[in-house]
Design a protein around this motif. Structure first.
Motif, PDB file in Angstrom:
ATOM      1  N   ASN A  94      -2.022 -19.842   2.322  1.00 37.68           N
ATOM      2  CA  ASN A  94      -2.217 -20.524   3.606  1.00 37.68           C
ATOM      3  C   ASN A  94      -0.890 -21.031   4.168  1.00 37.68           C
ATOM      4  O   ASN A  94      -0.626 -20.919   5.366  1.00 37.68           O
ATOM      5  CB  ASN A  94      -3.186 -21.693   3.440  1.00 37.68           C
ATOM      6  N   VAL A  95      -0.053 -21.604   3.289  1.00 30.65           N
ATOM      7  CA  VAL A  95       1.248 -22.108   3.740  1.00 30.65           C
ATOM      8  C   VAL A  95       2.109 -20.957   4.265  1.00 30.65           C
ATOM      9  O   VAL A  95       2.751 -21.069   5.317  1.00 30.65           O
ATOM     10  CB  VAL A  95       1.966 -22.834   2.590  1.00 30.65           C
ATOM     11  N   VAL A  96       2.126 -19.850   3.544  1.00 28.83           N
ATOM     12  CA  VAL A  96       2.945 -18.707   3.957  1.00 28.83           C
ATOM     13  C   VAL A  96       2.471 -18.169   5.308  1.00 28.83           C
ATOM     14  O   VAL A  96       3.287 -17.889   6.205  1.00 28.83           O
ATOM     15  CB  VAL A  96       2.903 -17.603   2.878  1.00 28.83           C
ATOM     16  N   VAL A  97       1.163 -18.033   5.491  1.00 29.57           N
ATOM     17  CA  VAL A  97       0.637 -17.516   6.761  1.00 29.57           C
ATOM     18  C   VAL A  97       0.967 -18.472   7.902  1.00 29.57           C
ATOM     19  O   VAL A  97       1.331 -18.045   9.006  1.00 29.57           O
ATOM     20  CB  VAL A  97      -0.882 -17.291   6.655  1.00 29.57           C
ATOM     21  N   ASP A  98       0.864 -19.782   7.652  1.00 34.92           N
ATOM     22  CA  ASP A  98       1.116 -20.761   8.703  1.00 34.92           C
ATOM     23  C   ASP A  98       2.594 -20.894   9.059  1.00 34.92           C
ATOM     24  O   ASP A  98       2.962 -20.963  10.236  1.00 34.92           O
ATOM     25  CB  ASP A  98       0.596 -22.142   8.275  1.00 34.92           C
ATOM     26  N   GLU A  99       3.443 -20.965   8.043  1.00 38.77           N
ATOM     27  CA  GLU A  99       4.843 -21.344   8.265  1.00 38.77           C
ATOM     28  C   GLU A  99       5.839 -20.209   8.078  1.00 38.77           C
ATOM     29  O   GLU A  99       6.949 -20.271   8.603  1.00 38.77           O
ATOM     30  CB  GLU A  99       5.216 -22.499   7.316  1.00 38.77           C
TER      31      GLU A  99
END
Length: 648
Positions: A94-99
């Motif tokens: 989720n962090v990778v997709v968001d940021e």
């Protein structure tokens, strides 16, 4: 497996559990051509997936540097090494997709697991990279890596519900049972039990826990009780519905709230404690501790948080502490979790925090804004990111926001060392500028020559002759189609542009020129020789002197014995400027696939390389920079060796 006291429970599993899970499977690509990124900690079973998956099947493994997985480092390694496959926990995904959405560019497949997968994040990842094979993986460590996987489809996303966890891997047997270990019909809810390949033997040194979780079915089969509630659809696909006990998942870690409660109750100022999980304003689930103090003065939330941080792993430190006079109970005397008040997650001091002004204060102000966005609460310049609910995943989000907003590269370790806006600001001001993701090279632009190729070109110009030839000999029996073999070699050169590259000279330096069409086909010959002539013919062919500026750096000769026409020797000769020892296996793999396709009258079907050699060379040279630039990596390394070799 995760232990909430900070002392993990050791799971003893046989080597067969690893090999049975990672060989003879089709849930991921592990064989030749697959390049995996290894970034999971050594203590996780995902480590076995990332390392032994490719290494036991002929693939390649690229190691992440020591320390916490860094999305920016992942992106760099994917680009530099042409990584095709990797695993991420759902929270980190989720962090990778968001940021860091460009970090996934170049991947062919991605497995995500550890906790429930977010459909909106999956949809965004697949919209950015439609060809990505993204699978939802499920499996406790007691069953080695995965029990089930499910490649996510557009139809799964259209349902609007949780994503399925899929079907069992080959050799793994799953049973959906009720509380009396009776099978639950399809469509009904039951607890998932696992058997077959991959099962662990025991919890090391914990016989009672082993007996509780590893049980015998009425049939006598040994089962592992997962504690997860599931429903099996009529098509055999499993859906995860929650837990049958109080265990929860925090950022991919299994957490037993009771163990944290016991730890907090050991504080001299605490009488009773209860721990539950709540959605955090930052977007993930975090722990809330409800504490009944013992005597006065009652410990403060900060004191309790410091007490927990001093002994518990980061993911087990509650993000919020709520002091109560008493814990609410049901009429039967059990904790009434529904009656617990909603937590007020820690807030910063806010305020303006105005200082003397200038560039440093502008950075502090920008960081305060970013800190506040991530934690969803106003922060002052001296507020500690981690004391207010920050964790390693939120720190990764913050590093991504700093990169986007302030244009600098900041690793997560720096945030742990300087967790307030005031302390972090000077480090941000001195941080290197963010490096944009590498753009794909085009043959219309300059074609760089790698430093290794420059050395080999120079040695060839100084008369190295055949010293840098790489001969590869294969003995063959049976019918061989020479025309199909010649065509297959041309197919391989078509995929690997370095095999159809000429190295000329301009102004005393080598320049590359890539051949196309019929001119790109490597020289191929078919010769018939007597048995006693074969060895000398092979030696003579292997001593061929390549003209690097006028012919491709690969050629092949098929020798057929006159006395035994079904016996052959295929010699493939590659100059070291176009390959090395590591190249031999993928070259012959591609040659075998292309030859089989030619014989069957179908296209070779060799997919383009994710990162051609010229692109790898360009990225490496870009990273090194020019030796004339004092701040470049090349200048720093040149100065280092000049200094250390002085006087020798």
């Amino acid at each position: 497996t995760s232990g909430s006291t900070g002392r993990p429970k050791g799971v003893a599993a046989p080597h067969e559990a690893v090999t049975a899970t990672l060989t003879g499977q089709d849930f991921a690509s592990f064989g030749p051509g697959a390049i995996w990124l290894q970034c999971a900690p050594l203590s996780w079973d995902a480590f076995a997936l990332e390392l032994w998956g490719p290494l036991t099947n002929g693939g390649t493994c690229v190691l992440h540097p020591p320390g916490r997985p860094e999305p920016l480092t992942m992106a760099r390694l994917i680009a530099e090494h042409g990584i095709t496959s990797m695993y991420l926990s759902a929270s980190l995904f989720n962090v990778v997709v968001d940021e860091y959405p460009d970090a996934l560019d170049g991947l062919s497949e991605l497995l995500v697991g550890g906790e429930a997968l977010s459909p909106p994040h999956v949809a965004r990842a697949l919209a950015r990279r439609p060809g990505l094979r993204l699978s939802n993986g499920y499996g406790p460590v007691e069953c080695m890596v995965f029990l089930t996987t499910h490649p996510v489809t557009p139809a799964d996303l259209r349902t609007g519900g949780p994503l399925p966890i899929g079907r069992p891997l080959a050799g793994k047997r799953l049973h959906v049972l009720d509380e009396r270990l009776r099978p639950v019909p399809d469509g009904g809810t039951g607890e998932l039990y696992a058997a077959g390949a991959g099962l662990a033997r025991e919890y090391a040194g914990q016989a009672a826990l082993t007996a509780e979780r590893f049980v015998a079915a009425p049939s006598g089969e040994r089962l592992y009780r997962t504690g997860d509630l599931v429903r099996r659809r009529t098509d055999g696909v499993l859906e995860h519905l929650g837990r049958a006990d109080s265990q929860i998942k925090i950022r991919g870690f299994r957490v037993e709230p009771g163990e944290i409660e016991t730890f907090l109750a050991g504080h001299p100022g605490v009488d009773r404690a209860a721990v539950v999980a709540h959605p955090h304003p930052a977007g993930d689930r975090q722990l809330t501790a409800y504490v009944v103090p013992r005597g006065t003065p009652a410990p403060t939330a900060r004191e309790l948080r410091d007490h927990a941080r001093g002994a518990l792993p980061d993911h087990l430190v509650p993000a919020a502490f709520v002091i109560l006079d008493a814990l609410p109970l049901t009429p039967s005397g059990k904790l009434d979790r529904a009656a617990l008040p909603a937590p007020a997650f820690a807030a910063g001091t806010g305020g303006t925090g105005e200082r003397a002004g200038g560039a440093a204060d502008a950075t502090v102000g920008a960081l305060r804004t970013l800190f506040s966005e991530i934690l969803s609460t106003p922060l002052g310049p001296d507020d500690d990111f981690f004391r207010l609910g920050g964790n390693s995943l939120l720190a990764a989000r913050l590093a991504g926001r700093v990169r986007s907003a302030l244009g600098v590269e900041l690793d997560i370790r720096t945030l742990f060392e300087a967790p307030t806006p005031v302390r972090l600001a000077p480090l941000v001001d001195r941080a290197p500028a963010a490096v944009p993701p590498p753009e794909p090279a085009t043959e219309a632009g300059p074609l760089p020559v790698s430093d290794a190729q420059q050395r080999l070109w120079f040695l060839d110009r100084t008369g190295a002759g055949a010293a840098y030839n790489l001969p590869m000999l294969v003995r063959l029996r049976g019918a061989v189609d020479p025309d199909a073999l010649a065509g297959a070699l041309a197919d391989v050169a078509g995929r690997h542009e370095v095999l159809r590259t000429l190295f000329g000279e301009r102004d005393g330096v080598p320049v590359r020129r890539v051949l196309h069409g019929t001119r790109a086909a490597p020289p191929f010959a078919h010769e018939h020789v007597a048995t006693e002539e074969l060895e000398s013919a092979l030696r003579e062919t292997a001593r061929h002197r390549f003209d690097l500026g006028g012919e491709p750096p690969v050629r092949a000769v098929l020798f057929t014995l006159r006395e035994r026409p079904d016996e052959h020797a295929l010699l493939v000769l590659v100059h070291h400027i176009a390959g090395d020892g590591w190249s031999l296996r993928p070259l012959f793999r591609d040659l075998s696939l292309a030859y089989a396709a030619r014989v069957q009258g179908r296209p070779a079907g060799l997919a383009p390389l994710a990162v051609p050699y010229a692109e790898h060379a360009r990225r490496r040279l870009d990273r090194l920079g020019s030796p004339a630039d004092p701040g470049s990596l090349a200048a720093v390394q040149l100065a280092y060796w000049t200094r250390h070799l002085a006087g020798l």
